[in-house]
Write a protein that holds these residues in place. Structure first.
Motif, PDB file in Angstrom:
ATOM      1  N   LEU A  65      35.334  39.067  50.186  1.00  0.00           N
ATOM      2  CA  LEU A  65      36.552  39.851  49.987  1.00  0.00           C
ATOM      3  C   LEU A  65      37.313  39.413  48.735  1.00  0.00           C
ATOM      4  N   ASP A  66      37.265  38.110  48.436  1.00  0.00           N
ATOM      5  CA  ASP A  66      38.019  37.588  47.290  1.00  0.00           C
ATOM      6  C   ASP A  66      37.267  37.724  45.974  1.00  0.00           C
ATOM      7  N   GLY A  67      36.160  38.461  45.968  1.00  0.00           N
ATOM      8  CA  GLY A  67      35.500  38.784  44.707  1.00  0.00           C
ATOM      9  C   GLY A  67      34.320  37.906  44.344  1.00  0.00           C
ATOM     10  N   ARG A  68      33.989  36.917  45.178  1.00  0.00           N
ATOM     11  CA  ARG A  68      32.807  36.107  44.891  1.00  0.00           C
ATOM     12  C   ARG A  68      31.543  36.852  45.324  1.00  0.00           C
TER      13      ARG A  68
ATOM     14  N   VAL B 273      29.071  33.328  42.208  1.00  0.00           N
ATOM     15  CA  VAL B 273      29.664  33.711  40.923  1.00  0.00           C
ATOM     16  C   VAL B 273      30.947  34.478  41.199  1.00  0.00           C
ATOM     17  N   ASP B 274      31.865  34.412  40.238  1.00  0.00           N
ATOM     18  CA  ASP B 274      33.115  35.154  40.330  1.00  0.00           C
ATOM     19  C   ASP B 274      32.892  36.502  39.654  1.00  0.00           C
ATOM     20  N   THR B 275      32.946  37.593  40.424  1.00  0.00           N
ATOM     21  CA  THR B 275      32.678  38.916  39.844  1.00  0.00           C
ATOM     22  C   THR B 275      33.933  39.552  39.256  1.00  0.00           C
TER      23      THR B 275
ATOM     24  N   TYR C  13      41.974  42.890  42.813  1.00  0.00           N
ATOM     25  CA  TYR C  13      40.614  43.334  43.099  1.00  0.00           C
ATOM     26  C   TYR C  13      40.171  42.771  44.448  1.00  0.00           C
ATOM     27  N   SER C  14      39.224  43.452  45.086  1.00  0.00           N
ATOM     28  CA  SER C  14      38.593  42.908  46.289  1.00  0.00           C
ATOM     29  C   SER C  14      37.178  43.469  46.352  1.00  0.00           C
TER      30      SER C  14
END
Ligand code: CA
Length: 741
Positions: free
Chosen positions: A171-174, A189-191, A199-200
Motif C-alpha cells: 500500500l505504501d508504494g513498495r 524497491v520504492d516505486t 500515492y498508494s
C-alpha cells in the motif's frame, strides 16, 4: 445559498447513565492471522511459473497461474467436475479467518497445490490449496497512517508468482519480491517518484518476459500516473511510462509526453497532479510483446478546473499499448476525451481471438466505468465496437468513425448540478468479469449508480483552485451533493446492480439477473456451465451460464467483492473466494441503516478465505446480529455557523472513509454514529493525537485545529441524533434541513 437550521438539544445525561450496550463498531484489526509456520508438507520448489507455462495455461486447467488465470485474463476455467449436474453437492471444504474486517479484493494465484494471495494491509499468505494449512505469511508492516492516504480502504487485489518468487505491491508504494518457498523478502524497491504526494499501490503486479509491471493510485488526492517495469530477478528499474504530462518547464521524460502535453491547457495541471493512474489493469500480450495499460481519471475530476479551456487530456481514461521491452508506446485509444466524471479505464481487460464481421481479429475487451463495452483490435487499437452495457446518459453513443463519445449537452454540470449515469462508482468497476469465447459472451457485474455532479461552491469567485495535501482534491462538491442525496433520498434516482451475460459484438444481453444491492462481487465462469458470483447479501451463487438461472447458493453471512477462482489438487476441483466488502462504495446514496441491505452491515464484515469442493461439509460459525442502534447523544449548544463548519470539515476529511452524512457504508470502517461514551471522551486524542494510527486512523493535526476537530465532533453528534430520532419515528424533532440553491 444554503442554510442549516438545527434544533439544538442539550441533553444533560451523564455518560454514566448510558445504558446502551457500549457497542463499538468492529475494531480495526491489525492482527496477522498467524506467524510464519511451516506445517504443511510443501513441494520442494514452490511458485514455479514461467512464460512458457503461462502461455500454455489454457490447457493447464488445474492451476490459476496469473491474475486472470492466463495471459488472456479471461477468467474462464476449463474445469468441469463442478458442473450443472453436480453443483448441488458443493459444500465448504475449509475456511480461514484473515483476522481483519477490512475490504478483501484479492484474486488468489494457485500453483501446484499451493495458494498465494494477499489480504488487507498488503499482507501475503501461502497455504495448501486443498486444506488451508499455512505454509508461510508475510506482513510488509505498512504504517497505519497509510489508511488516510487511500481512496478506498487498505486493499490489495493480489500477488504475482514467477520463477519461484511472489511479488506484492504494498500500500505504501513498495514493490516486494518474496521467496515462494519461505515467504522471505528477497528485494524491495520504492516505486513512488514523489513522496510529497499521496500515492498508494493496491493493484496486482503482472509479471512476464522477465519483467514486473506495476502502477499506482492516488488520483483523488492529486498525483501524476505512471507505470514502471522492473527486472523480475533483480528489481532493477527497466523503464517508466508516464500517462499524463508533467511540468512543461522541464524536459519531456519520453516522446509520448510531447504529444500528450498538446492536449492540456491552463497553467496548473501538473501541480494538481493530472491523474491517469494505472491502479488496476495491466495486461501482457505475448503475441505482440506489449502491455496494455488501463489509465484512470483526471486529477481533479472536473475538466474545467484541471484543464480550463478544454483539451482531450491524454492519456486519461485510455488504453495505452506499450512495447514491453522498450517501454515506448505502440498505440493508444482514449475512451473519454477530456474526462470529467471520474470515468477510469482501469477496469480489467481481457484478450481474445474473435470473429468480428467475418474477420478473425485479435481483440481487447473492456467494460470501463463509463458504461460502454469496448472491443479494440490489439494490433493497432482500431475501435470495433462500443455498445452500452448499462444505463448511460452522459453520452448518447460512441461514434465508431471518430472513436469519440457523443456527449449529452444537457448534462453539463458546469452551471448546474446534474444527475449523471454512470456515477463515479462506474457502470462496472474493478470487480472482475469473465469471458466465454465459445459462447461469445462476457459475464459482467454491472451497476446503475447515479451521481449528482456539482462544481464546488463559489469555485469561480474564490480564485484559483488549490490542491490540499493529505485530502481528496476532486474539484467537485461532495458536501452539498451528499446533503441533497440524504435529504431527498426517496426522490434520488435508484441505484441498481446486475449480473449480465453480455454479447460485446451485438450489444445485447443474453440474460440479466437483478441483484438486491448495487455493489457486488467479481465473476468466474467455467466449462462446467456455471457462472459464480458473490453478492452484497452474502450469497455466493452459481448461475447456469446459458440462462442465468440460480442453481446453487451458499450464505457466507458477509458481503463479497472479490472474484472466485477455481483449481484442482489431486483430481479434486476447488472453488475459492475471499469475503468482506468495502472498497469505493461511499458514493452510493446510502440509507440510514446499512444493515438493512448488506450482510456485512447486518452480521459483520468478515475477512475470510472460503474454499469449496463437492461433498464439503465444513460449517461457518453461526453469525450474531450486529447491534446497529444509535446511542443517545450528549449534545451541546452549538452555534449554527460552527455546526455548518463542522459539516464542511467532515466532508473534507472524514466522509471518504466514514460515509456521507456520517452514514457508514456497512463495511469494516467505524460508523461514527455508534461511538461509545469512551470514544466521545477521547475524540480529540484520536483525531488530533493519532491514538488509533496503527489501525489506519492517522492524526489530522496537520490540517485541523482543536476548535475544528470539536466542530466535526459536534456535527457527528448532531447527525447521530438526527438519525436516531428518525429511526425512533420522531421525524419532526431536530430536523436538519437543506435549502437548495
Ligand atoms: Ca478515481
Amino acid at each position: 445559498m444554503r442554510t442549516i437550521t438545527w434544533l439544538i438539544l442539550v441533553l444533560a445525561i451523564a455518560a454514566a447513565i448510558y445504558w446502551f450496550g457500549f457497542y463499538e463498531p468492529q475494531s480495526v484489526s491489525t492482527e496477522v492471522v498467524s506467524d510464519v509456520m511451516v506445517s504443511a508438507p510443501a513441494p520442494a520448489a514452490l511458485g514455479q511459473v514461467d512464460d512458457a507455462r503461462v502461455t500454455g495455461a489454457a490447457a493447464d486447467d488445474g492451476n490459476w497461474l496469473t491474475h486472470g488465470r492466463t495471459f488472456d485474463e479471461q477468467r474462464f476455467s476449463p474445469l468441469t467436475q463442478i458442473n450443472r449436474e453436480t453443483i448441488s453437492g458443493l459444500g465448504l471444504a475449509w475456511f480461514r479467518d484473515m483476522g481483519t474486517n477490512r475490504t478483501q479484493e484479492a484474486t488468489p494465484i494457485v500453483v501446484d497445490g499451493v495458494m498465494f494471495f494477499s489480504s488487507s494491509w498488503s499482507r501475503v499468505y501461502a497455504m495448501s490449496a486443498d486444506n488451508g494449512e499455512m505454509i508461510w505469511s508475510f506482513d510488509p508492516k505498512v504504517a497505519g497512517e497509510w489508511g488516510r492516504r487511500t481512496c478506498c480502504d487498505v486493499v490489495n487485489r493480489g500477488v504475482a508468482v514467477y520463477q519461484g518468487k511472489v511479488y506484492v505491491g504494498a500500500l505504501d508504494g513498495r514493490l516486494i519480491a518474496l521467496d515462494a518457498n519461505s515467504g522471505e523478502q528477497l528485494w524491495t524497491v520504492d516505486t513512488i517518484i514523489d513522496r510529497s504526494r499521496d500515492y498508494s499501490v493496491t493493484g496486482a503486479p503482472r509479471v512476464a518476459n522477465g519483467k514486473v509491471f506495476i502502477g499506482n493510485g492516488g488520483a483523488e488526492y492529486g498525483v501524476r500516473g505512471y507505470v514502471s517495469a522492473y527486472d523480475a530477478d533483480s528489481g532493477e528499474l527497466l523503464w517508466r511510462f508516464f500517462t499524463v504530462p508533467g511540468d512543461p518547464s522541464q524536459p519531456f521524460e519520453h516522446p509520448e509526453m510531447e504529444l500528450a502535453a498538446k492536449t492540456w491547457s491552463g497553467s496548473q495541471w501538473w501541480e494538481f497532479g493530472g491523474g491517469g493512474t494505472v491502479w488496476n489493469s495491466i495486461v501482457y500480450d505475448p503475441e505482440f510483446d506489449q502491455v496494455y495499460l488501463g489509465t484512470g481519471n483526471g486529477s481533479p475530476w472536473s475538466r474545467e478546473i484541471r484543464s480550463p479551456g478544454g483539451g482531450d487530456n491524454l492519456f486519461l481514461a485510455s488504453i495505452v499499448a506499450v512495447d514491453a521491452s522498450s517501454g515506448r508506446m505502440n498505440w493508444y485509444y482514449q475512451e473519454v476525451p477530456g474526462e470529467n466524471w471520474d470515468y477510469t479505464a482501469t477496469q480489467d481487460m481481457a484478450l481474445a481471438d474473435m470473429d468480428v464481421d467475418g474477420v478473425m481479429r485479435k481483440v481487447l475487451l473492456q467494460a470501463p466505468k463509463n458504461g460502454f463495452f469496448y472491443v479494440l483490435d490489439r494490433a493497432d487499437g482500431t475501435l470495433l465496437r462500443a455498445h452500452p452495457f448499462a444505463t448511460v446518459n452522459w453520452a448518447s453513443h460512441v461514434d465508431l468513425q471518430t472513436g469519440r463519445p457523443v456527449l449529452n449537452p444537457e448534462l453539463d454540470y458546469l452551471e448546474k448540478a446534474r444527475w449523471v449515469l454512470p456515477g463515479p462508482l462506474g457502470a462496472h468497476n474493478w470487480q472482475a468479469m469473465s469471458v466465454d469465447v465459445e459462447a461469445g459472451l462476457v459475464y459482467l457485474p454491472t451497476q446503475d449508480i447515479p451521481f449528482l455532479y456539482t462544481m464546488p461552491q463559489d469555485w469561480q469567485k474564490t480564485g484559483l483552485y488549490q490542491r490540499r495535501k493529505g485530502q481528496w482534491n476532486l474539484g467537485v462538491e461532495l458536501q452539498r451533493v451528499a446533503a441533497r442525496i440524504v435529504e431527498n433520498f426517496d426522490s434520488a434516482p435508484a441505484s441498481r446492480g446486475y449480473l449480465k451475460a453480455f454479447d460485446p459484438l451485438s450489444g445485447e444481453a443474453r440474460w440479466t439477473v437483478e441483484l438486491p444491492h448495487y455493489w457486488n462481487g467479481g465473476v468466474l465462469a467455467s466449462r462446467g456451465g456455471l457462472v459464480f458470483q458473490g453478492d452484497a447479501q452474502g450469497y455466493l451463487s452459481a448461475y447456469d451460464k446459458d440462462t442465468g438461472e440460480v442453481l446453487w447458493q451458499f450464505n457466507t453471512y458477509t458481503s463479497i467483492l472479490a472474484a472466485p477462482v477455481t483449481y484442482s489438487v489431486n483430481g479434486v476441483q476447488y472453488l475459492a473466494i475471499l469475503t468482506g466488502t468495502g472498497g469505493g462504495d461511499l458514493f452510493g446514496p446510502g440509507g440510514i441503516d446499512a444493515g438493512e441491505t448488506l450482510a456485512s452491515g447486518k452480521y459483520g464484515n468478515f475477512g475470510r478465505m472460503l474454499v469449496f469442493k463437492l461433498g464439503g461439509t465444513e460449517q461457518l460459525p453461526p453469525p450474531a446480529l450486529r447491534d446497529r442502534s444509535i446511542p443517545e447523544q450528549l449534545l451541546t449548544a452549538v452555534a449554527d455557523e460552527d455546526l455548518a463548519s463542522g459539516e464542511r470539515l467532515y466532508f473534507g476529511h472524514c466522509a471518504v472513509c466514514h460515509g456521507f452524512a456520517v452514514r457508514a457504508a456497512g463495511a469494516g470502517l467505524p460508523d461514527l454514529r455508534q461511538m461509545s461514551p469512551g470514544t466521545h471522551e477521547t475524540f480529540a486524542a484520536i483525531v488530533l493525537g493519532g491514538t488509533r494510527k496503527s489501525g489506519g486512523m492517522d492524526s489530522f493535526a496537520d490540517v485541523l485545529t482543536a476548535e475544528q476537530a470539536e466542530q466535526i465532533h459536534n456535527y457527528i453528534k448532531a447527525r447521530a441524533f438526527e438519525d436516531r430520532e428518525q429511526l425512533l419515528g420522531n421525524k419532526e424533532t431536530g430536523r436538519l434541513t437543506w435549502q437548495q440553491d
